[in-house]
Design an enzyme around this catalytic site. Structure first.
Site, PDB file in Angstrom:
ATOM      1  N   ASP A  27       0.843  -0.962   0.179  1.00  0.00           N
ATOM      2  CA  ASP A  27      -0.109  -0.258  -0.233  1.00  0.00           C
ATOM      3  C   ASP A  27       1.076   1.476   0.330  1.00  0.00           C
ATOM      4  O   ASP A  27      -0.254   2.235  -0.470  1.00  0.00           O
ATOM      5  CB  ASP A  27      -1.178  -0.073   1.323  1.00  0.00           C
ATOM      6  N   GLU A  50       9.347  -9.907  -1.897  1.00  0.00           N
ATOM      7  CA  GLU A  50      10.534  -9.444  -2.488  1.00  0.00           C
ATOM      8  C   GLU A  50      12.384 -10.394  -2.403  1.00  0.00           C
ATOM      9  O   GLU A  50      13.290  -8.926  -3.262  1.00  0.00           O
ATOM     10  CB  GLU A  50      10.534  -8.263  -1.512  1.00  0.00           C
ATOM     11  N   HIS A 113       1.204   0.770  10.247  1.00  0.00           N
ATOM     12  CA  HIS A 113       1.731  -1.000  10.246  1.00  0.00           C
ATOM     13  C   HIS A 113       3.413  -1.346   9.154  1.00  0.00           C
ATOM     14  O   HIS A 113       3.362  -0.138   8.466  1.00  0.00           O
ATOM     15  CB  HIS A 113       0.685  -1.645   9.118  1.00  0.00           C
ATOM     16  N   HIS A 114       3.692  -1.725   9.677  1.00  0.00           N
ATOM     17  CA  HIS A 114       4.670  -2.184   8.855  1.00  0.00           C
ATOM     18  C   HIS A 114       6.746  -1.160   9.735  1.00  0.00           C
ATOM     19  O   HIS A 114       7.407  -1.651   9.472  1.00  0.00           O
ATOM     20  CB  HIS A 114       4.801  -1.711   7.315  1.00  0.00           C
ATOM     21  N   GLY A 402      27.255 -16.418  -2.187  1.00  0.00           N
ATOM     22  CA  GLY A 402      27.025 -17.774  -1.823  1.00  0.00           C
ATOM     23  C   GLY A 402      25.317 -18.031  -1.751  1.00  0.00           C
ATOM     24  O   GLY A 402      25.511 -18.392  -0.036  1.00  0.00           O
ATOM     25  N   ASP A 429      18.062 -29.429  -5.265  1.00  0.00           N
ATOM     26  CA  ASP A 429      17.187 -29.389  -4.999  1.00  0.00           C
ATOM     27  C   ASP A 429      16.908 -28.805  -3.594  1.00  0.00           C
ATOM     28  O   ASP A 429      16.152 -28.002  -3.657  1.00  0.00           O
ATOM     29  CB  ASP A 429      16.757 -31.036  -4.660  1.00  0.00           C
ATOM     30  N   ASN A 456      19.378 -34.823  -5.442  1.00  0.00           N
ATOM     31  CA  ASN A 456      20.657 -35.467  -4.648  1.00  0.00           C
ATOM     32  C   ASN A 456      20.216 -35.752  -3.096  1.00  0.00           C
ATOM     33  O   ASN A 456      21.270 -35.889  -2.667  1.00  0.00           O
ATOM     34  CB  ASN A 456      21.806 -35.687  -5.276  1.00  0.00           C
ATOM     35  N   GLY A 458      19.320 -33.345  -0.874  1.00  0.00           N
ATOM     36  CA  GLY A 458      19.951 -32.370   0.247  1.00  0.00           C
ATOM     37  C   GLY A 458      20.828 -31.038  -0.019  1.00  0.00           C
ATOM     38  O   GLY A 458      21.077 -31.482  -0.912  1.00  0.00           O
ATOM     39  N   GLU A 462      27.082 -28.463   1.787  1.00  0.00           N
ATOM     40  CA  GLU A 462      27.563 -28.666   3.817  1.00  0.00           C
ATOM     41  C   GLU A 462      27.549 -29.768   4.075  1.00  0.00           C
ATOM     42  O   GLU A 462      28.334 -30.015   4.843  1.00  0.00           O
ATOM     43  CB  GLU A 462      26.009 -28.498   3.655  1.00  0.00           C
TER      44      GLU A 462
END
Length: 547
Positions: A27, A50, A113-114, A402, A429, A456, A458, A462
């Site tokens: 708004d 966003e 608001h916001h 990254g 994925d 694969n 996951g 990591e």
């Protein structure tokens, strides 16, 4: 000439080449959005959130040179922070416009608001100060000085800027004396620096150029190649900045990534006695945990706003001025260096489970000279940055910031920036699940990228750093092949491919080439622990770095 402030702002943005604006309505920006959608020379690209809009704006800017996005105050602009920070880190100019509450509401300190419910309205602008190169609060009185200042800053620094636009200000009529027109900054005299560089080169036994991402940001490819062709100095690229140098050039050696680089490249780079670091940053991911073997005292740093040779430093100098003046050097290298070896390797097709190594060998054969290739920060990036691309390819990743999930909405931006070029997205994925809603916008805009999703199961990067079998690196399995239809695509507009072997991958690649006028969505199944060799090595380096 009378113009609303909102009209003046969009006139200025359009004058620098922006014809698509990304964002989400709220708004505090709705009436300003009317000044966008009512234009015949500009199109509003509404996004599902966003964050995706900021990634899309980043992708668009990497193709067009600059972009713009609009969010609403607070919730919208903070949702975009991650994407804007990434654009700042990797030098991508995005004009981030926040539609804000009226000046009257702000002066009264109302709990709207916001807001944070404290009667303050500058909290979010303060946050943007650290991730944008310039910020401005627009008023009717300053619009014709602040808007040009901010757009100039985005172009000159190749970094985002933040525009705080109260919604009542956007609607105010102002007398426009002179339409905005970009003017380049004055050229700096860097001849004394170039003389030092020339003298060092003339005494060098093994000179080298390391090219990096700022060459891409400032579009200095032709000047860099001209300099190399004149001087015959061999070039190595970092993964952060792949595409900075023409990989088909005679003087290209390949990617240097520290201790995991090809042995011949590593030997030449690490033993170089004069290294021109042009637009590159020696980050941990680009050097396998800072494992470069050369002496930093032999490096002449030439970055935007950072020049260093010996004890001399200059933090005001512009990269473009340095590269312009380098062309005046009277020097030609006479050295033996490892030239990039093009391998037309025959891939043995089979019905065995597909492996990452075979996947990228076939991808090398699949890529066409004009393609835009986007590689997600996972197995896709670490496998793709070693591929050989033509001069007219564009390679996009985000190895410094990254942020996983970046490339799917970035593909929306790159594809809509130039619909004539084929966009090839390589994503995993885990990353896809972060920003999958962008697929809805890609479908709505009738775009036709080729999307490869590695399933694969996951977070492979990591896993390679820590927790190979830990549950925090697992994700919920989705029915990926159904996603285009979930987001409203017609069966006639997309071809779905299910790939489990090198045979089925080769078939899918042939079908993609035979049917270029539709979207292709390819689910590629691979073992959970399979990864490119470079990722295995960098994972170990990161694990050691993290203690």
């Amino acid at each position: 000439m009378q113009k609303r402030v909102g009209q003046y702002l969009m006139d200025a943005i359009r004058s620098v080449g922006v014809d698509k604006v990304f964002g989400v309505p709220g708004d505090f920006n709705l009436t300003f959005l009317d000044d966008i959608i009512n234009r015949e020379d500009m199109e509003w690209i509404g996004n599902t959130n966003e964050l995706n809009a900021s990634y899309a704006a980043d992708g668009y800017a990497r193709i067009k040179g600059i972009s713009a996005m609009v969010t609403t105050f607070g919730v919208g602009e903070l949702s975009a922070v991650n994407g804007i920070a990434g654009a700042y880190a990797e030098r991508v100019p995005v004009i981030a416009i926040t539609g804000a509450p009226t000046r009257e509401v702000e002066r009264a300190g109302k709990y709207v608001h916001h807001s944070l419910g404290e009667g303050t309205f500058d909290d979010y602008r303060k946050m943007y100060k650290h991730i944008t190169t310039a910020q401005g609060y627009i008023t009717p009185e300053n619009a014709q000085t602040e808007i040009p200042r901010l757009i100039n800053a985005a172009i000159n620094e190749k970094r985002p800027v933040h525009i705080h636009l109260p919604i009542d200000v956007a609607a105010v009529d102002i007398e426009v004396e002179t339409p905005y027109q970009y003017t380049a900054p004055a050229k700096q005299d860097v001849d004394s620096y170039i003389e030092i560089i020339e003298n060092k080169l003339k005494n060098a036994k093994q000179p080298l150029i390391i090219a990096g991402h700022e060459i891409n940001s400032f579009a200095l490819h032709d000047k860099l190649e001209q300099f190399v062709n004149q001087t015959h100095i061999p070039v190595a690229q970092l993964s952060l900045g792949k595409g900075a140098f023409n990989e088909e050039n005679l003087y290209y050696m390949g990617i240097y990534d520290g201790k995991i680089a090809d042995e011949q490249i590593k030997a030449y780079v690490d033993q170089s006695d004069v290294i021109l670091n042009i637009g590159a940053k020696l980050t941990d991911s680009a050097t396998a945990g800072f494992s470069y073997g050369f002496n930093l005292e032999n490096v002449i740093m030439m970055n935007h706003h950072y020049f260093k040779v010996d004890e001399l430093r200059d933090e005001e100098v512009k990269l473009v001025d340095l590269l312009d003046s380098l062309l005046n050097i009277d020097y030609t290298a006479d050295v033996n260096y490892p030239r990039y070896q093009v391998t037309n390797e025959t891939v043995e097709l089979s019905d065995e489970p597909l492996k990452q190594s075979t996947y990228f060998k076939l991808m090398q054969q699949f890529i066409q000279p004009q393609d835009v290739i986007l590689a997600e920060q996972g197995t896709s990036f670490f496998g793709a940055y070693d591929l050989l691309f033509s001069k007219d390819n564009t390679f996009i990743g985000q190895p410094l910031w990254g942020s996983i999930g970046y490339t799917l909405p970035a593909t929306l931006g790159t594809q809509i920036a130039d619909k004539q070029r084929r966009n090839v997205l390589l994503i995993g994925d885990g990353s896809l699940q972060l920003t999958v809603q962008a697929l809805s916008t890609i479908i709505r805009e009738a775009l036709k990228p080729v999307i490869f999703v590695i399933n694969n199961d996951g977070y492979t990067v990591e896993r390679k750093i820590h927790g190979e079998t830990a549950p925090y690196n697992d994700i919920k399995m989705w029915n990926y092949k159904q996603l285009p239809f979930v987001f409203g695509m017609k069966e006639t507009d997309v071809q779905i491919h299910d790939v489990t072997t090198s045979n089925t991958l080769a078939t899918a690649l042939d079908e993609i080439n035979q049917n270029p006028n539709i979207m292709h969505f390819v689910e590629v199944h691979m073992d959970v622990h399979d990864a490119p060799e470079k990722l295995d090595a960098i994972g170990k380096a990161f694990a050691q770095q993290n203690g």
